[in-house]
Design a protein around this motif. Structure first.
Motif, PDB file in Angstrom:
ATOM      1  N   GLU A  43       2.947  -3.124   6.488  1.00  0.00           N
ATOM      2  CA  GLU A  43       2.683  -3.179   7.929  1.00  0.00           C
ATOM      3  C   GLU A  43       2.169  -4.577   8.260  1.00  0.00           C
ATOM      4  N   GLN A 103       0.851  -1.189   0.000  1.00  0.00           N
ATOM      5  CA  GLN A 103       0.000   0.000   0.000  1.00  0.00           C
ATOM      6  C   GLN A 103       0.883   1.234   0.000  1.00  0.00           C
ATOM      7  N   ASN A 104       0.441   2.262  -0.685  1.00  0.00           N
ATOM      8  CA  ASN A 104       1.088   3.562  -0.539  1.00  0.00           C
ATOM      9  C   ASN A 104       0.690   4.142   0.813  1.00  0.00           C
ATOM     10  N   ASP A 105       1.436   5.110   1.296  1.00  0.00           N
ATOM     11  CA  ASP A 105       1.087   5.762   2.545  1.00  0.00           C
ATOM     12  C   ASP A 105      -0.208   6.550   2.362  1.00  0.00           C
ATOM     13  N   TYR A 158      -3.825   5.967   9.781  1.00  0.00           N
ATOM     14  CA  TYR A 158      -2.808   6.104   8.748  1.00  0.00           C
ATOM     15  C   TYR A 158      -2.168   4.742   8.517  1.00  0.00           C
ATOM     16  N   THR A 200       0.908   2.542   6.139  1.00  0.00           N
ATOM     17  CA  THR A 200       2.103   2.620   5.311  1.00  0.00           C
ATOM     18  C   THR A 200       2.338   1.258   4.663  1.00  0.00           C
ATOM     19  N   ASN A 201       3.295   1.204   3.791  1.00  0.00           N
ATOM     20  CA  ASN A 201       3.618  -0.013   3.063  1.00  0.00           C
ATOM     21  C   ASN A 201       4.173  -1.088   4.007  1.00  0.00           C
TER      22      ASN A 201
END
Length: 116
Positions: free
Chosen positions: A97, A70-72, A92, A94-95
């Motif tokens: 996780e 995933q993009n942030d 939020y 992030t990539n």
């Protein structure tokens, strides 16, 4: 013959272990409906994914596992409850996780809260 039995037992065990490891590693989003109304449509958008939870009854929840890649960005939600649409964003991501468990809760007064 003894070695054949060991292999026969080991293969299903390894398959089950990989199955559980897959769900342990994958991040997920859970929508929890604590309101007195059913959620007729629940959608959560991630930077690279769209998660459609369908309808979620009163006092029920639904979990969807999503891609690690995933993009942030934020979790953007859209819920249809009692003929009204509630939209917003929270949290939020992030990539990559690993094992992230994100929860979006709809309270009794249709207020949204997010937690990890």
């Amino acid at each position: 013959m003894n070695q054949l039995i060991k292999i026969t037992v080991a293969i299903p065990f390894i398959a089950i272990a990989f199955y559980h490891l897959y769900f342990f590693i994958k991040p997920s989003v859970t929508v929890i409906n604590e309101s007195d109304n059913a959620i007729t449509e629940a959608i959560v958008r991630l930077p690279e994914s769209r998660l459609n939870f369908g309808s979620i009854g009163r006092k029920q929840e639904n979990t969807i596992y999503h891609s690690l890649s995933q993009n942030d960005g934020s979790y953007n939600y859209s819920f249809k409850i009692d003929g009204k649409t509630i939209t917003g964003s929270c949290g939020y991501l992030t990539n990559n996780e690993f094992n992230k468990r994100f929860m979006i809760t709809v309270s009794k007064r249709n207020r949204i809260s997010c937690s990890q």
